[in-house]
Write an enzyme that holds these catalytic residues in place. Structure first.
Site, PDB file in Angstrom:
ATOM      1  N   HIS A  19       0.842  -1.193   0.000  1.00 54.26           N
ATOM      2  CA  HIS A  19       0.000   0.000   0.000  1.00 54.26           C
ATOM      3  C   HIS A  19       0.883   1.251   0.000  1.00 54.26           C
ATOM      4  O   HIS A  19       2.114   1.128  -0.035  1.00 54.26           O
ATOM      5  CB  HIS A  19      -0.993  -0.014   1.158  1.00 54.26           C
ATOM      6  CG  HIS A  19      -0.371  -0.125   2.520  1.00 54.26           C
ATOM      7  ND1 HIS A  19       0.511   0.807   3.019  1.00 54.26           N
ATOM      8  CD2 HIS A  19      -0.503  -1.068   3.490  1.00 54.26           C
ATOM      9  CE1 HIS A  19       0.882   0.459   4.224  1.00 54.26           C
ATOM     10  NE2 HIS A  19       0.292  -0.693   4.543  1.00 54.26           N
ATOM     11  N   HIS A  22       3.975   1.419   2.360  1.00 51.31           N
ATOM     12  CA  HIS A  22       5.158   0.683   1.896  1.00 51.31           C
ATOM     13  C   HIS A  22       5.786   1.422   0.706  1.00 51.31           C
ATOM     14  O   HIS A  22       7.008   1.526   0.584  1.00 51.31           O
ATOM     15  CB  HIS A  22       4.801  -0.733   1.426  1.00 51.31           C
ATOM     16  CG  HIS A  22       4.015  -1.532   2.421  1.00 51.31           C
ATOM     17  ND1 HIS A  22       2.785  -2.093   2.127  1.00 51.31           N
ATOM     18  CD2 HIS A  22       4.274  -1.872   3.696  1.00 51.31           C
ATOM     19  CE1 HIS A  22       2.345  -2.743   3.184  1.00 51.31           C
ATOM     20  NE2 HIS A  22       3.223  -2.625   4.157  1.00 51.31           N
ATOM     21  N   CYS A 127      -2.632 -15.804  26.322  1.00 57.34           N
ATOM     22  CA  CYS A 127      -3.950 -16.031  25.716  1.00 57.34           C
ATOM     23  C   CYS A 127      -3.852 -17.260  24.830  1.00 57.34           C
ATOM     24  O   CYS A 127      -3.045 -17.292  23.886  1.00 57.34           O
ATOM     25  CB  CYS A 127      -4.402 -14.822  24.902  1.00 57.34           C
ATOM     26  SG  CYS A 127      -5.873 -15.197  23.921  1.00 57.34           S
ATOM     27  N   CYS A 130      -4.721 -16.526  21.096  1.00 56.63           N
ATOM     28  CA  CYS A 130      -3.666 -15.868  20.305  1.00 56.63           C
ATOM     29  C   CYS A 130      -2.371 -16.660  20.323  1.00 56.63           C
ATOM     30  O   CYS A 130      -1.458 -16.370  19.543  1.00 56.63           O
ATOM     31  CB  CYS A 130      -3.343 -14.492  20.855  1.00 56.63           C
ATOM     32  SG  CYS A 130      -4.724 -13.375  20.905  1.00 56.63           S
ATOM     33  N   CYS A 144      -8.143 -10.466  26.863  1.00 55.52           N
ATOM     34  CA  CYS A 144      -7.503 -10.346  25.558  1.00 55.52           C
ATOM     35  C   CYS A 144      -8.458  -9.612  24.627  1.00 55.52           C
ATOM     36  O   CYS A 144      -9.615 -10.018  24.482  1.00 55.52           O
ATOM     37  CB  CYS A 144      -7.182 -11.741  25.004  1.00 55.52           C
ATOM     38  SG  CYS A 144      -6.991 -11.735  23.213  1.00 55.52           S
ATOM     39  N   HIS A 147      -9.914 -11.969  21.828  1.00 54.61           N
ATOM     40  CA  HIS A 147     -10.747 -13.138  22.160  1.00 54.61           C
ATOM     41  C   HIS A 147     -11.721 -12.874  23.297  1.00 54.61           C
ATOM     42  O   HIS A 147     -12.498 -13.746  23.662  1.00 54.61           O
ATOM     43  CB  HIS A 147      -9.861 -14.347  22.481  1.00 54.61           C
ATOM     44  CG  HIS A 147      -9.106 -14.810  21.283  1.00 54.61           C
ATOM     45  ND1 HIS A 147      -7.849 -14.318  20.965  1.00 54.61           N
ATOM     46  CD2 HIS A 147      -9.434 -15.678  20.304  1.00 54.61           C
ATOM     47  CE1 HIS A 147      -7.444 -14.879  19.841  1.00 54.61           C
ATOM     48  NE2 HIS A 147      -8.381 -15.705  19.421  1.00 54.61           N
ATOM     49  N   LYS A 296      -6.237   6.745  10.415  1.00 50.25           N
ATOM     50  CA  LYS A 296      -5.292   5.671  10.127  1.00 50.25           C
ATOM     51  C   LYS A 296      -5.774   4.895   8.903  1.00 50.25           C
ATOM     52  O   LYS A 296      -6.979   4.745   8.701  1.00 50.25           O
ATOM     53  CB  LYS A 296      -5.242   4.728  11.338  1.00 50.25           C
ATOM     54  CG  LYS A 296      -3.826   4.525  11.815  1.00 50.25           C
ATOM     55  CD  LYS A 296      -3.717   3.522  12.902  1.00 50.25           C
ATOM     56  CE  LYS A 296      -2.480   2.713  12.601  1.00 50.25           C
ATOM     57  NZ  LYS A 296      -2.173   1.659  13.455  1.00 50.25           N
ATOM     58  N   LYS A 299      -7.974  -1.471   6.862  1.00 47.86           N
ATOM     59  CA  LYS A 299      -8.584  -2.428   5.946  1.00 47.86           C
ATOM     60  C   LYS A 299     -10.099  -2.439   6.155  1.00 47.86           C
ATOM     61  O   LYS A 299     -10.857  -2.387   5.209  1.00 47.86           O
ATOM     62  CB  LYS A 299      -8.016  -3.808   6.265  1.00 47.86           C
ATOM     63  CG  LYS A 299      -7.627  -4.610   5.049  1.00 47.86           C
ATOM     64  CD  LYS A 299      -7.097  -5.933   5.534  1.00 47.86           C
ATOM     65  CE  LYS A 299      -6.574  -6.792   4.419  1.00 47.86           C
ATOM     66  NZ  LYS A 299      -5.968  -8.012   4.922  1.00 47.86           N
TER      67      LYS A 299
HETATM   68  N1  MSP Z   1       8.407  -6.729   9.007  1.00 50.56           N
HETATM   69  C1  MSP Z   1       8.510  -5.567   9.790  1.00 50.56           C
HETATM   70  C2  MSP Z   1       9.791  -4.816   9.486  1.00 50.56           C
HETATM   71  C3  MSP Z   1      11.034  -5.616   9.683  1.00 50.56           C
HETATM   72  S1  MSP Z   1      12.444  -4.719   9.211  1.00 50.56           S
HETATM   73  C4  MSP Z   1      13.718  -5.623   9.727  1.00 50.56           C
HETATM   74  C5  MSP Z   1       7.326  -4.649   9.484  1.00 50.56           C
HETATM   75  N2  MSP Z   1       6.710  -4.829   8.320  1.00 50.56           N
HETATM   76  S2  MSP Z   1       5.444  -3.969   7.807  1.00 50.56           S
HETATM   77  O1  MSP Z   1       4.998  -4.634   6.608  1.00 50.56           O
HETATM   78  O2  MSP Z   1       4.489  -3.795   8.836  1.00 50.56           O
HETATM   79  O3  MSP Z   1       6.029  -2.607   7.365  1.00 50.56           O
HETATM   80  C6  MSP Z   1       6.124  -1.513   8.219  1.00 50.56           C
HETATM   81  C7  MSP Z   1       6.658  -0.361   7.417  1.00 50.56           C
HETATM   82  O4  MSP Z   1       5.784  -0.077   6.308  1.00 50.56           O
HETATM   83  C8  MSP Z   1       6.762   0.959   8.140  1.00 50.56           C
HETATM   84  O5  MSP Z   1       7.893   1.068   8.952  1.00 50.56           O
HETATM   85  C9  MSP Z   1       6.789   1.905   6.960  1.00 50.56           C
HETATM   86  O6  MSP Z   1       8.022   1.813   6.308  1.00 50.56           O
HETATM   87  C10 MSP Z   1       5.730   1.308   6.077  1.00 50.56           C
HETATM   88  N3  MSP Z   1       4.403   1.789   6.445  1.00 50.56           N
HETATM   89  C11 MSP Z   1       3.320   1.023   6.772  1.00 50.56           C
HETATM   90  N4  MSP Z   1       2.252   1.821   6.952  1.00 50.56           N
HETATM   91  C12 MSP Z   1       2.601   3.111   6.768  1.00 50.56           C
HETATM   92  C13 MSP Z   1       1.907   4.347   6.758  1.00 50.56           C
HETATM   93  N5  MSP Z   1       0.618   4.445   6.989  1.00 50.56           N
HETATM   94  N6  MSP Z   1       2.618   5.457   6.466  1.00 50.56           N
HETATM   95  C14 MSP Z   1       3.953   5.417   6.186  1.00 50.56           C
HETATM   96  N7  MSP Z   1       4.627   4.274   6.180  1.00 50.56           N
HETATM   97  C15 MSP Z   1       4.017   3.126   6.546  1.00 50.56           C
HETATM   98  O7  MSP Z   1       7.048  -3.789  10.299  1.00 50.56           O
END
Ligand code: MSP
Length: 643
Positions: A19, A22, A127, A130, A144, A147, A296, A299
């Protein structure tokens, strides 16, 4: 020897599709990578996926798949999305790669041998739903939240990493290196956290509770905690401990993340590195969150924005520009399509697009489309334009390394505005009419062409496609990644007499109403959906696929449906006789389809077409105007299941 630069994104969990959150981090890392290349650094850019742990097991279960097969599928979505956003990563790591697993085990063993891992019993609130421990604070009314039931007291023996041992060292390191964690607000956040005693980190999970992970090299009954596994990707990808890439690019590493994962990166990772005995990374770059309609991204509320939905509507470079221009690195920002449209129309179509097209149009008109030499000596407005451009280059060089992407862009736009005003004030069209002003006109147009070329080079890290288009029209056939700031932005180095090509508008204006209308008709979202499909993003589970009853059939009888140009009524043998109405009459006559072997969707709800009942659907593919019936490679019996 040129300097080294190593940039990473977080490795994304494979429990969600890509999204804009990322996309933002990955595009920021891409801009930094491209910028450093532009400065002549030797660079390395890493992204990838994080595939172990509870979250992934749960998501796989929901999709009725094995964790590995599920991880393969979502990881591929990420891997296939990045080239569509022009991401220039050198490598894509997966935590399920054998090479990564080896390095994690190597580091675990090293830390264990150093005496920094110990075995101990942990007692806490667990839990059963979970399958994990909760802290008091995470519970809602003692229950929790997922749950709605009270967790039970449970004892578990686990391995712990002696993180507390490195607390003082970490504080000193952060204090001695003020930009280790940046911007400052996040450095302060970590320091504030470190004011409290640091607890040791539980780094194992018994296999009876979670088996989807990397086995501890010193105890087969356990896998390691997903963060201890994931963080190590930053060095396993570059072949720690003995690889050439590691020797070359470590510790020149800059990890780029959002604030959600500050603690693992700001605390766990440096202490792990310290215990394993190598130098910490250079910078941790932490940005804020993208919100949708000030809330925020969620989904359940349907506010997750997929980049590949927007790119077909607004264009890739407009999307990249918007993200980098709109967010102040470190702070939260709000995403809306209206804001994107505004920036596209004002900054890209108007300021940048108009300057470029005016410059090329006037070059065509006054100089037969060829780059003129400098003519008359520069005057005050010429010097002002050149000084402004020079100043922008300075701001650009200074701001991008300290994450001031929006400031670098603002400065480029100051140059664009100066250039647009320059045109209005020197009025080349008047000079063109006045006798004896030809040398002055040459200087003016040449200045404008030089500014456009410089801007094309400066925007290359942000908008590589646009940069290449602009340069190509100025007869500079260079790839964005091959540009070098010093050489390619040197004032006065355009070649005289070389042709320029006007071409279409770089950024056509976008009308909000038109987009709304098209969306209502389902057009651009369809383009987005098509792009998603192309990336394999509209996924169905095997269970869903199995619901389709596809059968082989032979057409026994066919006749045209009266008053319809498209429909044929068919009787198809699929083990039983089925009446099916098919929209194939424009490309197939009734006679020619009789005897053909076809594939039928046999369990489609019956429908009436032009008053005729249809109990199934014939599969066909359209290739432009041509429609071709789907069949089997060899003749087979009717009524067989296709799977
Ligand atoms: N897998 C772990 C990271 C491990 S790194 C060794 C993780 N993954 S995640 O898929 O949840 O990705 C988190 C990252 O996605 C955030 O740190 C950021 O880079 C990006 N973002 C996810 N949602 C975001 C926003 N709403 N806004 C900006 N960046 C965001 O955590």
């Amino acid at each position: 020897m040129s300097e080294r630069f190593y940039v990473t994104t977080p490795i994304y969990y494979v429990n969600a599709q890509p999204h804009i959150g990322h996309a933002y981090t990955t595009i920021v890392a891409d801009v930094m990578n491209r910028f450093h290349k532009l400065l002549g650094y030797k660079t390395y850019f890493l992204t990838g996926t994080d595939e172990h742990g509870d979250k992934i097991v749960q998501a796989a279960q929901e999709a009725a798949m094995e964790p590995k097969a599920y991880a393969d599928r979502i990881s591929r979505l990420f891997r296939e999305t990045w080239p569509k956003l022009n991401i220039s990563n050198d490598y894509f790591i997966r935590t399920t790669d054998a090479k990564h697993v080896r390095v994690v085990q190597h580091i675990l063993q090293k830390v264990y041998d150093a005496g920094d891992i110990y075995f101990s019993t942990y007692k806490g609130l667990y839990c059963i739903g979970c399958e994990r421990f909760y802290t008091e604070r995470e519970l809602v009314d003692g229950k929790c939240p997922d749950h709605d039931r009270e967790p039970v007291e449970r004892e578990e023996a686990n391995y712990f990493f002696r993180m507390s041992k490195y607390q003082d060292w970490l504080i000193e390191h952060i204090e001695a290196n003020p930009d280790f964690i940046r911007p400052e607000r996040y450095r302060n956040e970590v320091l504030a956290f470190l004011r409290e005693p640091l607890e040791d980190l539980c780094i194992s999970r018994p296999k009876e509770r979670l088996s989807w992970g990397i086995t501890l090299p010193f105890d087969e009954r356990y896998v390691t905690y997903v963060w201890f596994d994931a963080l190590i990707n930053y060095v396993s990808a570059i072949d720690y401990p003995d690889g050439e890439l590691f020797a070359e690019f470590w510790p020149a590493a800059q990890h780029t993340i959002a604030k959600d994962i500050l603690k693992p990166h700001g605390i766990y990772w440096p202490t792990m590195i310290r215990s394993a005995g190598f130098t910490p990374y250079r910078h941790l770059n932490v940005h804020g969150y993208w919100k949708i309609n000030e809330g925020k991204m969620s989904k359940s509320r349907g506010t997750v924005v997929a980049p590949l939905d927007l790119v077909p509507i607004y264009g890739l470079d407009a999307f990249r520009y918007f993200l980098l221009r709109e967010m102040v690195f470190g702070l939260d920002a709000n995403f809306s399509e209206d804001a994107l449209i505004q920036r596209l129309n004002a900054d890209l179509a108007n300021d940048l697009g108009n300057l470029f097209s005016r410059t090329l149009a006037m070059t065509a008109k006054y100089f037969d489309g060829r780059i003129p030499p400098f003519g008359a000596e520069p005057e005050a407005p010429d010097r002002e334009l050149r000084d402004q451009t020079r100043q922008t280059i300075e701001v650009y060089r200074a701001e991008i390394p300290r994450l001031g992407f929006h400031k670098a862009l603002i400065s480029i736009w100051e140059t664009l505005n100066t250039a647009n005003k320059y045109i209005d004030s020197v009025a080349p069209w008047t000079l063109a009419k006045e006798a004896g002003q030809r040398p002055r006109l040459q200087t003016v147009m040449r200045n404008l062409l030089e500014v456009n070329r410089t801007v094309a080079v400066l925007i290359a890290p942000f908008m590589p496609e646009t940069a290449e288009t602009m340069l190509a029209r100025l007869s500079i056939p260079k790839k964005a990644l091959d540009l070098r700031l010093d050489e390619d932005s040197r004032w006065g180095t355009l070649h005289e007499g070389v042709p320029v090509h006007k071409g279409e508008a770089l950024f056509p204006r976008v009308e909000t109403e038109k987009i709304a209308q098209l969306k209502q008709k389902g057009m651009p979202p369809k383009a987005g959906a098509a792009a998603l499909k192309e990336a394999g993003m509209e996924l169905i589970s095997f269970e869903e696929f199995k619901k389709l009853d596809l059968r082989t059939g032979i057409v026994k009888h066919a006749e045209a449906v009266p008053k319809s140009r498209k429909l044929l009524k068919l009787i198809v043998d699929i083990g039983e006789e089925r009446q099916v109405v098919a929209g194939i009459a424009q490309t197939h006559t009734a006679e020619e389809v009789v005897g053909k072997q076809v594939i039928i969707v046999a369990n489609l709800q019956p429908a009436k077409l032009m008053g005729i009942e249809s109990r199934g659907m014939v599969l066909a593919v359209s290739d432009g105007d041509r429609l071709s019936l789907v069949t089997t490679a060899e003749p087979v019996s009717p009524g067989l299941r296709v799977s």
